[in-house]
Design a protein around this motif. Sequence first.
Motif, mmCIF file in Angstrom:
data_model
loop_
_atom_site.group_PDB
_atom_site.id
_atom_site.type_symbol
_atom_site.label_atom_id
_atom_site.label_comp_id
_atom_site.label_asym_id
_atom_site.label_seq_id
_atom_site.Cartn_x
_atom_site.Cartn_y
_atom_site.Cartn_z
ATOM 1 N N TRP A 1 10.722 7.859 -8.196
ATOM 2 C CA TRP A 1 9.696 6.825 -8.292
ATOM 3 C C TRP A 1 8.622 7.131 -7.249
ATOM 4 N N PHE A 2 7.389 7.102 -7.700
ATOM 5 C CA PHE A 2 6.250 7.337 -6.838
ATOM 6 C C PHE A 2 5.294 6.170 -6.995
ATOM 7 N N ARG A 3 4.396 6.021 -6.049
ATOM 8 C CA ARG A 3 3.406 4.953 -6.167
ATOM 9 C C ARG A 3 2.073 5.422 -5.620
ATOM 10 N N GLN A 4 1.033 4.818 -6.144
ATOM 11 C CA GLN A 4 -0.309 5.117 -5.671
ATOM 12 C C GLN A 4 -1.014 3.802 -5.385
ATOM 13 N N PRO A 5 -1.105 3.436 -4.104
ATOM 14 C CA PRO A 5 -1.827 2.220 -3.739
ATOM 15 C C PRO A 5 -3.324 2.388 -4.007
#
Length: 125
Positions: A36-40
């Motif tokens: 799981w990755f995220r991009q704020p």
Amino acid sequence: QVQVVESGGGLVQAGESLRLSCTISGLGSGDYAMGWFRQPPGKEREGVSSIIWSDGTTYYRESVKGRFTIFRDAAKNTLYLQMNSLKPEDTATYYCASAPYYRLGWPRIDEYNVWGQGTQVTVSS
């Protein structure tokens, strides 16, 4: 060919929980790291948590340890991210991704070669 589709994002208040799901198809006979990755908003994509599909070994970034749990249901070919005690700084687009795993250490983010379309998580204060 591996394909992944995320679901489960939404708008919650600080302190609440969300569970993200990632439906996986096309897994071959080899092993995979699922992440799981995220991009704020306005920032670069970052790793959140990963799991080795065959044995369940996990990795968490420091800021989510104790709040997020990654797990998988191999029978359903589904990856999950349980997010508790959410904070406004967790607001981001969350992506599921897969990488071939060769037991040489955790893959770098650029080694994840299959990505979902992303699901938005917004945490209000």
